[in-house]
Design a protein around this motif. Structure first.
Motif, PDB file in Angstrom:
ATOM      1  N   MET A   1      -5.521   6.120   3.328  1.00 58.69           N
ATOM      2  CA  MET A   1      -5.078   7.505   3.228  1.00 58.69           C
ATOM      3  C   MET A   1      -4.193   7.669   1.995  1.00 58.69           C
ATOM      4  O   MET A   1      -3.361   6.813   1.700  1.00 58.69           O
ATOM      5  CB  MET A   1      -4.272   7.891   4.477  1.00 58.69           C
ATOM      6  CG  MET A   1      -5.053   7.827   5.781  1.00 58.69           C
ATOM      7  SD  MET A   1      -4.019   8.270   7.194  1.00 58.69           S
ATOM      8  CE  MET A   1      -5.199   8.075   8.524  1.00 58.69           C
ATOM      9  N   LYS A   2      -4.361   8.770   1.321  1.00 53.11           N
ATOM     10  CA  LYS A   2      -3.594   9.025   0.118  1.00 53.11           C
ATOM     11  C   LYS A   2      -2.470  10.001   0.421  1.00 53.11           C
ATOM     12  O   LYS A   2      -2.690  11.058   1.013  1.00 53.11           O
ATOM     13  CB  LYS A   2      -4.505   9.585  -0.974  1.00 53.11           C
ATOM     14  CG  LYS A   2      -3.810   9.752  -2.318  1.00 53.11           C
ATOM     15  CD  LYS A   2      -4.800  10.203  -3.385  1.00 53.11           C
ATOM     16  CE  LYS A   2      -4.106  10.337  -4.739  1.00 53.11           C
ATOM     17  NZ  LYS A   2      -5.052  10.770  -5.794  1.00 53.11           N
ATOM     18  N   THR A  26       2.667   1.973  12.466  1.00 58.70           N
ATOM     19  CA  THR A  26       3.156   1.264  11.276  1.00 58.70           C
ATOM     20  C   THR A  26       2.550   1.883  10.030  1.00 58.70           C
ATOM     21  O   THR A  26       1.345   2.151   9.986  1.00 58.70           O
ATOM     22  CB  THR A  26       2.788  -0.230  11.331  1.00 58.70           C
ATOM     23  OG1 THR A  26       3.326  -0.808  12.518  1.00 58.70           O
ATOM     24  CG2 THR A  26       3.348  -0.967  10.120  1.00 58.70           C
ATOM     25  N   VAL A  27       3.384   2.104   9.042  1.00 58.76           N
ATOM     26  CA  VAL A  27       2.930   2.612   7.745  1.00 58.76           C
ATOM     27  C   VAL A  27       3.161   1.508   6.716  1.00 58.76           C
ATOM     28  O   VAL A  27       4.280   0.996   6.569  1.00 58.76           O
ATOM     29  CB  VAL A  27       3.698   3.890   7.350  1.00 58.76           C
ATOM     30  CG1 VAL A  27       3.234   4.368   5.970  1.00 58.76           C
ATOM     31  CG2 VAL A  27       3.496   4.987   8.383  1.00 58.76           C
ATOM     32  N   LYS A  28       2.087   1.141   6.006  1.00 53.61           N
ATOM     33  CA  LYS A  28       2.166   0.076   5.018  1.00 53.61           C
ATOM     34  C   LYS A  28       1.754   0.589   3.644  1.00 53.61           C
ATOM     35  O   LYS A  28       0.946   1.511   3.522  1.00 53.61           O
ATOM     36  CB  LYS A  28       1.235  -1.077   5.396  1.00 53.61           C
ATOM     37  CG  LYS A  28       1.611  -1.835   6.655  1.00 53.61           C
ATOM     38  CD  LYS A  28       0.605  -2.973   6.884  1.00 53.61           C
ATOM     39  CE  LYS A  28       0.958  -3.776   8.116  1.00 53.61           C
ATOM     40  NZ  LYS A  28      -0.026  -4.886   8.333  1.00 53.61           N
ATOM     41  N   GLN A  29       2.333  -0.031   2.621  1.00 55.68           N
ATOM     42  CA  GLN A  29       1.853   0.155   1.243  1.00 55.68           C
ATOM     43  C   GLN A  29       1.506  -1.240   0.734  1.00 55.68           C
ATOM     44  O   GLN A  29       2.400  -2.059   0.473  1.00 55.68           O
ATOM     45  CB  GLN A  29       2.921   0.796   0.360  1.00 55.68           C
ATOM     46  CG  GLN A  29       2.423   1.039  -1.058  1.00 55.68           C
ATOM     47  CD  GLN A  29       3.472   1.727  -1.913  1.00 55.68           C
ATOM     48  OE1 GLN A  29       4.626   1.833  -1.522  1.00 55.68           O
ATOM     49  NE2 GLN A  29       3.079   2.194  -3.079  1.00 55.68           N
ATOM     50  N   GLY A  30       0.193  -1.481   0.653  1.00 54.46           N
ATOM     51  CA  GLY A  30      -0.225  -2.846   0.383  1.00 54.46           C
ATOM     52  C   GLY A  30       0.165  -3.719   1.566  1.00 54.46           C
ATOM     53  O   GLY A  30      -0.180  -3.441   2.706  1.00 54.46           O
TER      54      GLY A  30
END
Length: 269
Positions: A1-2, A26-30
């Protein structure tokens, strides 16, 4: 998702549960965890929302009586054409129409050709078009004799073999007490009241269903609905299903929060 700058909204589908349970969002960036929080997942309520399409009748507010009548006759013609156009659709998607008041239908039966009347009879028989039995949306000015006389089109409908068991009172909050007697004697079983709170007090915070009983003990099932344009507030006419879906889901959540006791509701549009 962007993610975009500012507020972002996402819908995430999760399997239905039969009892309350917890999961973790949980929200991840990489590989980096930006946010995590336990969430409670409750069993979902299985709703049925009936979308009731009609044309609101408000003589004098927009145009004069003679101009309004011409338009309302044409609306019934259009409704018949839309029924034809959706005959091959799945049953829930077939076009349906409610004639809000009996005045326009009564005039339609007087002036349209026999072929068109036959089309109307067929659609009423199928349940694709329904007649409401109030002659107009009445305020408190007409007396009891006038209101009794206003039910004359019911005899006309039945002479044509067409069913009419519903009364709709839209835009005018409340209804003449004498109708609780008249409707029962005329074979009208149901009352729907689409409210309008612009210059009036809406006395309930959610739709209500009740038995309206007359002094003599006659009764009919009454539904105090939302605004008669509720579906338009959802944006049903804007061809934007994502926005419409969001507003409907938000509305159903509001009904739950207000302890609305039923799993079925209606939205006029």
């Amino acid at each position: 998702m962007k993610l975009h700058s500012g507020e972002n909204n996402f819908y995430i589908e999760i399997p239905e549960v039969s009892q309350a349970q917890e999961d973790v969002l949980t929200v991840k960036q990489g590989r980096e965890i930006l946010y995590t929080e336990p969430i409670k997942i409750n069993p979902v309520r299985h709703w049925q929302m009936n979308l009731v399409q009609h044309t609101h009748t408000d003589i004098g507010y927009t145009r004069s009586q003679m101009e309004i009548l011409t338009e309302h006759l044409r609306y019934i013609d259009y409704a018949l054409d839309y029924c034809d156009a959706t005959d091959n659709y799945p049953e829930p998607a077939k076009f349906r129409w409610t004639c809000e008041i009996s005045w326009a239908v009564s005039e339609y039966l007087k002036c349209r050709p026999a072929e068109q009347i036959a089309r109307l009879k067929q659609r009423v028989k199928e349940g694709r078009i329904e007649f409401a039995t109030m002659y107009l949306n009445f305020d408190e000015l007409p007396d009891e004799q006038t209101l009794a006389a206003s039910l004359a089109p019911l005899k006309q409908f039945r002479q044509h073999g067409m069913r009419a068991e519903l009364a709709m009172q839209d835009d005018v909050n409340g209804i003449g007490w004498c109708f609780s007697e008249y409707f029962a004697d005329a074979g009208v079983k149901y009352l729907n009241m689409g409210t309008h709170g612009h210059r009036a007090l809406i006395c309930f915070d959610k739709p209500t269903v009740f038995w309206w009983e007359s002094p003599s003990g006659k009764k009919m099932l009454a539904y105090r609905a939302e605004h008669y344009n509720q579906g338009n507030f959802f944006g049903i006419h804007n061809d934007d299903f994502e926005s419409f879906e969001t507003k409907v889901l938000e509305y159903l959540k509001q009904l739950e929060d207000k302890h609305y006791p039923y799993d079925i509701c209606a939205a006029q549009h």
